[in-house]
Design a protein around this motif. Structure first.
Motif, PDB file in Angstrom:
ATOM      1  N   ASP A 150      -5.257  -0.276  -7.008  1.00 53.69           N
ATOM      2  CA  ASP A 150      -5.383   1.113  -6.576  1.00 53.69           C
ATOM      3  C   ASP A 150      -5.091   1.236  -5.088  1.00 53.69           C
ATOM      4  O   ASP A 150      -4.479   2.213  -4.640  1.00 53.69           O
ATOM      5  N   VAL A 151      -5.550   0.238  -4.331  1.00 51.59           N
ATOM      6  CA  VAL A 151      -5.411   0.259  -2.873  1.00 51.59           C
ATOM      7  C   VAL A 151      -4.957  -1.109  -2.390  1.00 51.59           C
ATOM      8  O   VAL A 151      -5.435  -2.139  -2.878  1.00 51.59           O
ATOM      9  N   VAL A 152      -4.036  -1.113  -1.425  1.00 52.61           N
ATOM     10  CA  VAL A 152      -3.674  -2.343  -0.718  1.00 52.61           C
ATOM     11  C   VAL A 152      -4.228  -2.225   0.692  1.00 52.61           C
ATOM     12  O   VAL A 152      -3.914  -1.277   1.414  1.00 52.61           O
ATOM     13  N   LEU A 153      -5.077  -3.165   1.071  1.00 52.10           N
ATOM     14  CA  LEU A 153      -5.628  -3.205   2.422  1.00 52.10           C
ATOM     15  C   LEU A 153      -4.698  -4.101   3.231  1.00 52.10           C
ATOM     16  O   LEU A 153      -4.680  -5.319   3.046  1.00 52.10           O
ATOM     17  N   MET A 154      -3.909  -3.506   4.118  1.00 55.35           N
ATOM     18  CA  MET A 154      -2.743  -4.167   4.695  1.00 55.35           C
ATOM     19  C   MET A 154      -2.865  -4.440   6.196  1.00 55.35           C
ATOM     20  O   MET A 154      -3.075  -3.520   6.995  1.00 55.35           O
ATOM     21  N   PRO A 189       4.742   4.516  -6.300  1.00 54.39           N
ATOM     22  CA  PRO A 189       4.154   5.532  -5.414  1.00 54.39           C
ATOM     23  C   PRO A 189       2.672   5.784  -5.676  1.00 54.39           C
ATOM     24  O   PRO A 189       1.994   6.387  -4.842  1.00 54.39           O
ATOM     25  N   GLY A 190       2.174   5.321  -6.811  1.00 53.66           N
ATOM     26  CA  GLY A 190       0.766   5.536  -7.124  1.00 53.66           C
ATOM     27  C   GLY A 190      -0.169   4.607  -6.376  1.00 53.66           C
ATOM     28  O   GLY A 190      -1.380   4.851  -6.302  1.00 53.66           O
ATOM     29  N   ILE A 191       0.369   3.531  -5.798  1.00 52.44           N
ATOM     30  CA  ILE A 191      -0.464   2.610  -5.025  1.00 52.44           C
ATOM     31  C   ILE A 191      -0.679   3.185  -3.635  1.00 52.44           C
ATOM     32  O   ILE A 191       0.253   3.628  -2.973  1.00 52.44           O
ATOM     33  N   ARG A 192      -1.917   3.174  -3.183  1.00 55.72           N
ATOM     34  CA  ARG A 192      -2.246   3.668  -1.852  1.00 55.72           C
ATOM     35  C   ARG A 192      -2.406   2.490  -0.890  1.00 55.72           C
ATOM     36  O   ARG A 192      -2.971   1.465  -1.274  1.00 55.72           O
ATOM     37  N   VAL A 193      -1.895   2.644   0.309  1.00 54.45           N
ATOM     38  CA  VAL A 193      -1.979   1.572   1.305  1.00 54.45           C
ATOM     39  C   VAL A 193      -2.841   2.026   2.475  1.00 54.45           C
ATOM     40  O   VAL A 193      -2.623   3.087   3.055  1.00 54.45           O
TER      41      VAL A 193
END
Length: 208
Positions: free
Chosen positions: A50-54, A75-79
Motif C-alpha cells: 500500500d505504501v513504500v517508505l522511501m 499508480p495505486g501504490i503510495r510513496v
C-alpha cells in the motif's frame, strides 16, 4: 485490513529501526525491505504494498527515480519519502516523481507512523519544515511572463529590427494607427513606456 509497507533504505541499521517501529504500530504490516532503488522497484512490483517508505540517497537508482518507476508501474501504490535531506531540489524531485509525502528521519516516531497512515488514506503528508519551504518557494517564484498575441509579437520583432511605424505597417499590411495600437498594448503588458525598453524587456522574458 493492515497497511502493507515496503521499507527502502540502504543503511541496514536504519532500515532495521524503521521496520521495528512499524511492526509495533497497530494496523501496519511490513511487507518487505529493499536496500537500493532497483530492488525497491522490483519488490514493489512483486509485493504490491500500500505504501513504500522511501529513502532518497540510494545506490543505483536514487529514491526519486525509483518512486517514478514504481508509480508508473502501479499508480495505486503510495510513496512516502523518509530522508535526512531537505534541500529544495530533493523535495521537488521527489514530489514531481509522484511521492505523496515527505518526512524527515529526525521526525518523532508518532509523526512517521501517522504519515504512513495518512498517505495510505490518500492524504498528502509533509513535514512542517518541508511545507514551509514549498510555500516560500511558491512565493518567490517569478510570475508567468505576460502573453503577447502573435500580431503583437510580429510588431515587436520589427521594432527590434529598427523599423519605423510606417515601415512596420507596410510590412504587415496594416495601418499605422493599428501599429500604434498594438504597440500600446505591448507597452501595457510589459509595463514599459517606450520602444527600446519594450524590446529589452521582451528579451529578458525570452519573448524575443
Amino acid at each position: 485490513m493492515s497497511i502493507r509497507v515496503l521499507v527502502v533504505d540502504d543503511h541496514p541499521i536504519v532500515r532495521s529501526g524503521i521496520v521495528s517501529l512499524l511492526e509495533q504500530a497497530p494496523g501496519i504490516e511490513v511487507a518487505g525491505e529493499a536496500a537500493d532503488g532497483l530492488a525497491a522497484v522490483e519488490r514493489a512490483a512483486e509485493l504490491q504494498p500500500d505504501v513504500v517508505l522511501m529513502d532518497l540517497r540510494l545506490p543505483g537508482l536514487d529514491g526519486s527515480q525509483a518512486t517514478a518507476r514504481i508509480i508508473a508501474a502501479d499508480p495505486g501504490i503510495r510513496v512516502l519519502v523518509l530522508t535526512t535531506y531537505e534541500s529544495d531540489d530533493h523535495i521537488l524531485d521527489s514530489i514531481e516523481a509522484g511521492a505523496s509525502g515527505y518526512l524527515l528521519k529526525a521526525a518523532p516516531q508518532e509523526e512517521i507512523i501517522a504519515g504512513v497512515r495518512g498517505v495510505a488514506d490518500g492524504q498528502t503528508v509533509l513535514a512542517p519544515s518541508i511545507a514551509t519551504k514549498l510555500v516560500q518557494r511558491m512565493r518567490d517564484a517569478p510570475a508567468s511572463p505576460p502573453s503577447l498575441s502573435p500580431r503583437e509579437l510580429d510588431v515587436l520583432r520589427l521594432v527590434a529590427e529598427g523599423r519605423s511605424n510606417p515601415e512596420i505597417g507596410r510590412t504587415l499590411f496594416i495601418g499605422e494607427a493599428t501599429v500604434k495600437t498594438h504597440l500600446q498594448h505591448v507597452f501595457e503588458k510589459l509595463e514599459v513606456s517606450d520602444r527600446t525598453r519594450a524590446v529589452t524587456r521582451a528579451m529578458e522574458l525570452r519573448l524575443l
